[in-house]
Design an enzyme around this catalytic site. Structure first.
Site, short mmCIF file in Angstrom:
data_model
loop_
_atom_site.label_atom_id
_atom_site.label_comp_id
_atom_site.label_asym_id
_atom_site.label_seq_id
_atom_site.Cartn_x
_atom_site.Cartn_y
_atom_site.Cartn_z
N CYS A 116 -11.82 -13.03 62.51
CA CYS A 116 -10.66 -12.14 62.35
C CYS A 116 -10.41 -11.27 63.59
O CYS A 116 -9.32 -10.72 63.74
CB CYS A 116 -10.82 -11.27 61.12
SG CYS A 116 -10.89 -12.22 59.60
N HIS A 249 -5.61 -5.40 62.07
CA HIS A 249 -5.89 -6.68 61.41
C HIS A 249 -5.54 -6.51 59.93
O HIS A 249 -5.92 -5.53 59.30
CB HIS A 249 -7.36 -7.04 61.58
CG HIS A 249 -7.82 -8.14 60.69
ND1 HIS A 249 -7.12 -9.33 60.58
CD2 HIS A 249 -8.90 -8.25 59.87
CE1 HIS A 249 -7.76 -10.11 59.72
NE2 HIS A 249 -8.83 -9.48 59.28
N ASN A 279 -4.92 -12.21 54.25
CA ASN A 279 -5.68 -12.21 55.50
C ASN A 279 -5.55 -13.58 56.17
O ASN A 279 -6.09 -14.56 55.67
CB ASN A 279 -7.15 -11.88 55.18
CG ASN A 279 -8.00 -11.76 56.42
OD1 ASN A 279 -7.60 -12.17 57.52
ND2 ASN A 279 -9.19 -11.21 56.25
N1 ACO Z 1 -10.14 -11.22 40.26
C1 ACO Z 1 -10.61 -10.50 39.20
N2 ACO Z 1 -11.82 -9.94 39.20
C2 ACO Z 1 -12.58 -10.07 40.31
C3 ACO Z 1 -12.13 -10.81 41.44
C4 ACO Z 1 -10.87 -11.39 41.37
N3 ACO Z 1 -10.35 -12.11 42.39
N4 ACO Z 1 -13.11 -10.77 42.36
C5 ACO Z 1 -14.11 -10.03 41.87
N5 ACO Z 1 -13.80 -9.63 40.61
C6 ACO Z 1 -14.58 -8.80 39.72
C7 ACO Z 1 -16.07 -8.87 40.01
O1 ACO Z 1 -16.65 -9.99 39.38
C8 ACO Z 1 -16.55 -7.56 39.43
O2 ACO Z 1 -16.66 -7.71 38.05
P1 ACO Z 1 -17.88 -6.99 37.24
O3 ACO Z 1 -17.69 -5.54 37.48
O4 ACO Z 1 -17.64 -7.44 35.84
O5 ACO Z 1 -19.12 -7.54 37.86
C9 ACO Z 1 -15.40 -6.61 39.69
O6 ACO Z 1 -14.26 -7.43 39.93
C10 ACO Z 1 -15.62 -5.69 40.88
O7 ACO Z 1 -16.10 -6.46 41.98
P2 ACO Z 1 -16.42 -5.80 43.35
O8 ACO Z 1 -16.95 -6.84 44.27
O9 ACO Z 1 -17.25 -4.57 43.12
O10 ACO Z 1 -14.98 -5.35 43.80
P3 ACO Z 1 -14.59 -4.46 45.02
O11 ACO Z 1 -13.93 -3.22 44.54
O12 ACO Z 1 -15.70 -4.31 46.01
O13 ACO Z 1 -13.45 -5.35 45.69
C11 ACO Z 1 -13.10 -6.83 47.56
C12 ACO Z 1 -13.78 -6.63 46.21
C13 ACO Z 1 -11.59 -6.77 47.37
C14 ACO Z 1 -13.50 -8.18 48.11
C15 ACO Z 1 -13.55 -5.68 48.51
O14 ACO Z 1 -14.94 -5.59 48.55
C16 ACO Z 1 -13.05 -5.91 49.92
O15 ACO Z 1 -11.87 -5.81 50.17
N6 ACO Z 1 -13.94 -6.17 50.88
C17 ACO Z 1 -13.54 -6.46 52.24
C18 ACO Z 1 -13.46 -7.92 52.33
C19 ACO Z 1 -12.46 -8.42 53.35
O16 ACO Z 1 -11.38 -7.94 53.53
N7 ACO Z 1 -12.88 -9.48 54.00
C20 ACO Z 1 -12.02 -10.18 54.90
C21 ACO Z 1 -12.74 -10.64 56.07
S1 ACO Z 1 -13.37 -9.32 57.01
C22 ACO Z 1 -12.08 -8.58 57.64
O17 ACO Z 1 -11.10 -9.23 57.82
C23 ACO Z 1 -12.15 -7.16 57.97
#
Ligand code: ACO
Length: 322
Positions: A116, A249, A279
Site C-alpha cells: 500500500c 492512502h 483499499n
Molecule cells: N462483517 C461482519 N462482522 C465482521 C467482519 C465483517 N466483514 N469482519 C469481522 N467481523 C466481526 C469479527 O468476527 C468480530 O466478531 P466477534 O466480536 O463476535 O468476535 C467483530 O466483527 C469485531 O472484529 P474486530 O476485528 O475486533 O473489528 P475491528 O473493530 O478491529 O475492525 C478492521 C476490523 C475493520 C479490519 C480494523 O481492524 C481495521 O480497519 N484495521 C486496519 C486494516 C486495514 O485497513 N488494512 C489494510 C491494509 S494496511 C493499510 O492499508 C494501512
C-alpha cells in the site's frame, strides 16, 4: 544539487467497470453494509473482470495521464510501476505498459513492490531520476488487482479491498518552486507478519492470499502515517496549517480520521475516496489525487501531503507543491 524539481504535469485513473456494493457482497460473504460502513467507511469497491488485468488498468490510467499532460508515450524516459499483483511473476508489469503506450525501446521500465506504500515509494524513486537529471520525464503508476489475492472466505479482509490503477507524469523543471519538494520512506521488516500473503514462488509455489492482524495494522497505520506527515513538515520547516490538501492512502475512513485528528488537520482538507473503491493498495493515493485534480479542488501552487502505510511494514510521505 541540480536545482531541478519534478513537477506533476498530468494524472489519469482507471477503475474496473464492475462496482460491487456492500449489500451485494453480503449475498456471498457473511457481512453487512452496516458493519463495513461503520468500521471502514467503505460503501462499494470495483472488481476487475475479464481482461481487466493489472497491465490493462495501468495502461488505461497511463494513457489518460499522458493525454492530460499533452504528451505521447514516446516522450517518457522511465516507467516506475508500483504493484503487488503483477500480471506475471516476471517480467515486470511496467514493461507491458512500456510496450502498450508506444515507448518502443526508448528508456526503461520496472516495478516497485511496497504494497500500500507502493505509490509513495515509486514516486520517490522516479523523483530521484528526474531531479538528478538522469531523465526528463517519468511515468509513475500505482496499479493493483488486489481482489485476486483475497480469501473470499475471510470476511475480516475481503470486504476491505478493491481493484484499480492511477498514474502521474513527472517532468523536470530547473529552478521551479512547483513539484515534489521532498519524499520520506521507511520500513520495519520485523512487523512483516502483521500483513502478508501466505504464498510465493520460493515458498509455496502458489500466489497465496492476504492475511492480516487488523487491529495491530490499524494501530501502526495511525502512528506511522502521522509520523511520516510530521517528518515531511519538519524537514521543510512547515506546520500542518501550511498544507492545503492531505492525500492519504485510502485504506479505511477511521484510520484517515484518526491520523488527521492527531495532526489537528480538519477533514475538509483531506481527500477522501475510500467509500467508493475501498483499499486499492498502490492505486489508492493517485486515484484520490486524480479525483481532486479533476474536480478542481487542487489548484496551482497548493501544498499537498501524500502519506501511506502498508505491508512490510512500509510507510512514507511526499510533500508536493502543485
Ligand atoms: N462483517 C461482519 N462482522 C465482521 C467482519 C465483517 N466483514 N469482519 C469481522 N467481523 C466481526 C469479527 O468476527 C468480530 O466478531 P466477534 O466480536 O463476535 O468476535 C467483530 O466483527 C469485531 O472484529 P474486530 O476485528 O475486533 O473489528 P475491528 O473493530 O478491529 O475492525 C478492521 C476490523 C475493520 C479490519 C480494523 O481492524 C481495521 O480497519 N484495521 C486496519 C486494516 C486495514 O485497513 N488494512 C489494510 C491494509 S494496511 C493499510 O492499508 C494501512
Amino acid at each position: 544539487m541540480t536545482g531541478i524539481r519534478a513537477r506533476i504535469i498530468g494524472t489519469g485513473a482507471y477503475l474496473p467497470k464492475k462496482s460491487v456494493s456492500n449489500d451485494e457482497l453480503a449475498k456471498t460473504v457473511d457481512t453487512s453494509d452496516e458493519w463495513v460502513r461503520q468500521r471502514t467507511g467503505i460503501e462499494s469497491r470495483h472488481i476487475a473482470g475479464e481482461g481487466e488485468t493489472t497491465s490493462f488498468m495501468a495502461t488505461e490510467a497511463a494513457r489518460q495521464a499522458l493525454k492530460n499532460a499533452g504528451i505521447d508515450g514516446s516522450d517518457i524516459d522511465v516507467i516506475v510501476l508500483a504493484t503487488t499483483t503483477p500480471d506475471q511473476t516476471f517480467p515486470a508489469t511496467a514493461v507491458t505498459v512500456q510496450d502498450n503506450i508506444g515507448m518502443g525501446d526508448h528508456g526503461f521500465a520496472f516495478d516497485v513492490q511496497a504494497v500500500c506504500s507502493g505509490f509513495v515509494y515509486a514516486l520517490s524513486v522516479a523523483n530521484n531520476f528526474v531531479t538528478t537529471g538522469q531523465v526528463k520525464r517519468a511515468l509513475v503508476i500505482g496499479a493493483d488487482h488486489f481482489t485476486s489475492i483475497l480469501d473470499w472466505e475471510d470476511r475480516t479482509t475481503c470486504v476491505l479491498f478493491g481493484d484499480g490503477a492511477a498514474a502521474v507524469v513527472l517532468e523536470g523543471h530547473a529552478g521551479s518552486e512547483r513539484g515534489i519538494v521532498s519524499t520520506h520512506l521507511h520500513s520495519e521488516g520485523r512487523h512483516r507478519d502483521l500483513l502478508y500473503v501466505d504464498g510465493g514462488p520460493s515458498t509455496t509455489g502458489t500466489t497465496g492470499h492476504v492475511r492480516m492482524n487488523g487491529q495491530e495494522v490499524f494501530r501502526h497505520a495511525v502512528t506511522r502515517m502521522s509520523e511520516a506527515v510530521k517528518e515531511a513538515l519538519d524537514a521543510n520547516g512547515l506546520t500542518a496549517a501550511d498544507v492545503d490538501w492531505l492525500v492519504p492512502h485510502q485504506a479505511n475512513r477511521r484510520i484517515i480520521e484518526s491520523t488527521a485528528k492527531k495532526l489537528k488537520m480538519p477533514l475538509e482538507k483531506v481527500v477522501l475516496t475510500v467509500g467508493k473503491h475501498g483499499n486499492t493498495s498502490a492505486a489508492s493515493i493517485p486515484l484520490a489525487l486524480h479525483e481532486a485534480v479533476q474536480d478542481g479542488r487542487i489548484r496551482e501552487n497548493d501544498l499537498l501531503l501524500l502519506e501511506a502505510m502498508g505491508g512490510g511494514l512500509t510507510w512514507g510521505s511526499a510533500l508536493v507543491r502543485w
